[in-house]
Design a protein around this motif. Sequence first.
Motif, PDB file in Angstrom:
ATOM      1  N   ARG A 109       0.868  -1.194   0.048  1.00  0.00           N
ATOM      2  CA  ARG A 109      -0.018  -0.092   0.079  1.00  0.00           C
ATOM      3  C   ARG A 109       1.032   1.157  -0.006  1.00  0.00           C
ATOM      4  NH1 ARG A 109      -3.198  -2.960  -1.609  1.00  0.00           N
ATOM      5  NH2 ARG A 109      -5.196  -3.745  -0.708  1.00  0.00           N
ATOM      6  N   TRP A 110       0.513   2.274  -0.551  1.00  0.00           N
ATOM      7  CA  TRP A 110       1.090   3.534  -0.640  1.00  0.00           C
ATOM      8  C   TRP A 110       0.609   4.193   0.917  1.00  0.00           C
ATOM      9  CZ3 TRP A 110       4.711   5.939  -3.235  1.00  0.00           C
ATOM     10  CH2 TRP A 110       4.930   7.480  -2.911  1.00  0.00           C
ATOM     11  N   PHE A 111       1.577   4.993   1.474  1.00  0.00           N
ATOM     12  CA  PHE A 111       1.341   5.426   2.851  1.00  0.00           C
ATOM     13  C   PHE A 111       1.600   6.737   2.851  1.00  0.00           C
ATOM     14  CE2 PHE A 111       1.243   1.100   4.098  1.00  0.00           C
ATOM     15  CZ  PHE A 111       0.442   1.039   5.336  1.00  0.00           C
ATOM     16  N   THR A 112       0.791   7.579   3.347  1.00  0.00           N
ATOM     17  CA  THR A 112       0.943   8.941   3.332  1.00  0.00           C
ATOM     18  C   THR A 112       0.821   9.591   5.153  1.00  0.00           C
ATOM     19  OG1 THR A 112       0.260   9.671   1.376  1.00  0.00           O
ATOM     20  CG2 THR A 112       0.344  11.543   2.763  1.00  0.00           C
ATOM     21  N   MET A 113       1.996  10.102   5.729  1.00  0.00           N
ATOM     22  CA  MET A 113       1.651  10.629   6.936  1.00  0.00           C
ATOM     23  C   MET A 113       1.588  12.211   6.704  1.00  0.00           C
ATOM     24  SD  MET A 113       2.186   9.713  10.170  1.00  0.00           S
ATOM     25  CE  MET A 113       1.132  10.699  11.031  1.00  0.00           C
ATOM     26  N   ASP A 114       0.175  12.709   6.932  1.00  0.00           N
ATOM     27  CA  ASP A 114       0.119  14.124   6.932  1.00  0.00           C
ATOM     28  C   ASP A 114      -0.533  14.655   8.193  1.00  0.00           C
ATOM     29  OD1 ASP A 114      -0.766  16.596   6.000  1.00  0.00           O
ATOM     30  OD2 ASP A 114      -2.724  15.728   5.226  1.00  0.00           O
ATOM     31  N   ASP A 115       0.371  15.458   9.056  1.00  0.00           N
ATOM     32  CA  ASP A 115      -0.198  15.855  10.379  1.00  0.00           C
ATOM     33  C   ASP A 115      -0.103  14.775  11.279  1.00  0.00           C
ATOM     34  OD1 ASP A 115      -0.168  17.772  11.926  1.00  0.00           O
ATOM     35  OD2 ASP A 115      -2.575  18.341  11.645  1.00  0.00           O
ATOM     36  N   ARG A 116      -1.220  14.538  11.600  1.00  0.00           N
ATOM     37  CA  ARG A 116      -1.506  13.061  12.548  1.00  0.00           C
ATOM     38  C   ARG A 116      -2.348  11.849  11.947  1.00  0.00           C
ATOM     39  NH1 ARG A 116       0.473  13.625  17.657  1.00  0.00           N
ATOM     40  NH2 ARG A 116       0.609  15.825  18.444  1.00  0.00           N
ATOM     41  N   PHE A 163      -2.997   3.684   0.781  1.00  0.00           N
ATOM     42  CA  PHE A 163      -4.064   3.958  -0.467  1.00  0.00           C
ATOM     43  C   PHE A 163      -3.685   2.641  -1.239  1.00  0.00           C
ATOM     44  CE2 PHE A 163      -3.255   8.095   1.043  1.00  0.00           C
ATOM     45  CZ  PHE A 163      -4.393   8.739   0.641  1.00  0.00           C
ATOM     46  N   LYS A 164      -4.401   2.007  -2.180  1.00  0.00           N
ATOM     47  CA  LYS A 164      -3.864   1.103  -2.909  1.00  0.00           C
ATOM     48  C   LYS A 164      -3.053   1.682  -4.132  1.00  0.00           C
ATOM     49  CE  LYS A 164      -5.643  -2.747  -5.939  1.00  0.00           C
ATOM     50  NZ  LYS A 164      -6.893  -3.481  -6.560  1.00  0.00           N
ATOM     51  N   ASP A 165      -3.271   2.792  -4.537  1.00  0.00           N
ATOM     52  CA  ASP A 165      -2.649   3.573  -5.675  1.00  0.00           C
ATOM     53  C   ASP A 165      -2.351   4.909  -5.037  1.00  0.00           C
ATOM     54  OD1 ASP A 165      -1.865   3.263  -8.570  1.00  0.00           O
ATOM     55  OD2 ASP A 165      -2.770   5.477  -8.081  1.00  0.00           O
ATOM     56  N   TYR A 211      -9.559   8.843  -2.247  1.00  0.00           N
ATOM     57  CA  TYR A 211      -9.729   8.391  -0.934  1.00  0.00           C
ATOM     58  C   TYR A 211      -8.809   7.210  -0.578  1.00  0.00           C
ATOM     59  CZ  TYR A 211     -14.187  10.730  -1.426  1.00  0.00           C
ATOM     60  OH  TYR A 211     -15.273  11.728  -1.572  1.00  0.00           O
ATOM     61  N   ALA A 212      -8.487   7.349   0.898  1.00  0.00           N
ATOM     62  CA  ALA A 212      -7.670   6.318   1.622  1.00  0.00           C
ATOM     63  C   ALA A 212      -8.534   4.966   1.870  1.00  0.00           C
ATOM     64  CB  ALA A 212      -6.974   6.872   2.688  1.00  0.00           C
ATOM     65  N   ARG A 213      -7.865   4.004   1.601  1.00  0.00           N
ATOM     66  CA  ARG A 213      -8.397   2.455   2.123  1.00  0.00           C
ATOM     67  C   ARG A 213      -8.655   2.834   3.628  1.00  0.00           C
ATOM     68  NH1 ARG A 213      -8.652  -1.660  -1.398  1.00  0.00           N
ATOM     69  NH2 ARG A 213      -8.854  -0.813  -3.512  1.00  0.00           N
ATOM     70  N   GLY A 214      -7.774   3.368   4.241  1.00  0.00           N
ATOM     71  CA  GLY A 214      -7.926   3.452   5.708  1.00  0.00           C
ATOM     72  C   GLY A 214      -6.963   4.541   6.398  1.00  0.00           C
ATOM     73  N   GLU A 215      -7.469   4.974   7.386  1.00  0.00           N
ATOM     74  CA  GLU A 215      -6.678   6.188   8.167  1.00  0.00           C
ATOM     75  C   GLU A 215      -6.505   5.742   9.619  1.00  0.00           C
ATOM     76  OE1 GLU A 215      -7.917  10.169   7.522  1.00  0.00           O
ATOM     77  OE2 GLU A 215      -9.301   9.620   5.669  1.00  0.00           O
TER      78      GLU A 215
END
Length: 377
Positions: free
Chosen positions: A276-283, A288-290, A295-299
């Motif tokens: 999965r593609w991960f993004t750390m944005d603030d907290r 994401f799959k791509d 939209y994210a698959r999960g947060e």
Amino acid sequence: QNNSEGRAMSLLHIYKTLDNNSTQVNQLNPEWASYTLGVFLCHSCSGLHRNIAQISKVKSLLLDPWSSSEIEFINSVGNNAAKAKYEKMVPAFYYRPTNKDCQLLRDQWIRAKYERKEFIFVKRVLVTLFLPGYREGFLWKRGRDNGQYLNRKFILSEREGVLKYFNKNDAREPKAIMKMDTINATFQPGKIGTPHGMQITYLKDNSTRNIFVYHEDGKEMVDWFNAIRVARLHYLQVAFPGAPDSEWLPKLTRNYLKEGYMEKTGPKHTEGFKKRWFTMDDRRLMYFKDPLDAYARGEVFIGNKDHSYSVLPILPPSVQGYHWQFGITIVTPDRKFLVTCETEKDREDWIAAFQIVLNRPMLPQEYAVEAYFKHKP
């Protein structure tokens, strides 16, 4: 040869004498200079200055011949004096790029300073671009489902506190309304695949929504970026009266703390690990799959270390089904999230990013976000 070496020594001495307090420049150890502007440059910026060769003519301090008059001119100017002249009236909201920012931001910053001279007279940049509080134009927007870029009309209204776009030019109702309280904009040329690509995020039903846009004209794209920043500043000034602007300027827009691929398993830790593609944005840690998903698959909410949040550079010994060997366990009050990285360096970088968030005190509004995540269905 000795004469050339002597001139190079003179230039380096001038640099150290004139710009000993110019921290940002000194960190880059410049070996280039513009002999028409009188400023010292790093290698990267020297290439950008060549794009405005009619204004800035560049030479190497060590490799090129320098005349006495050129050396005298640099000796009479220097970076600090040039900054005082060309950055005299930079608006507080206007983004000042660093050497870590994308080429577009750095290129347009150099052009704004030296080619267009926007910051010598403050009215030029403020009145023509940002003070009206309204911006309208067309941007190429990536389709959520098919990935095709289509020309869409965008309107930024400071009075309404929103950015909105329309699927058709004559449409009365916008396709999306992005409120200034949650909007963020960041340039993502590598991810989007165009040097002018920008990612805009906002909260929709308390979940992060991504849209990806670009414009063929680099100046137009940077102007949209700064227009979002000034609208954000106006929103914060109204929403939190009395607070100094210096408190809000770092929060107008933000770059992501960390992005990249990791593998993760499900909540029971018995499923196979998926890339999965991960993004750390603030907290918010989102996956994401791509990378270009809307939209994210999960947060995952990452709180403060004093509130039962932590990160460990290992996986539980019973876990199986992963082929990337460098595991991380993310501990929250409700569950543990297991991820793996491809290399040891990736794991070190991700843990360093998590530690920044874990060590940061929680803000009052972040407790409300944490509560939402705990009760999220």
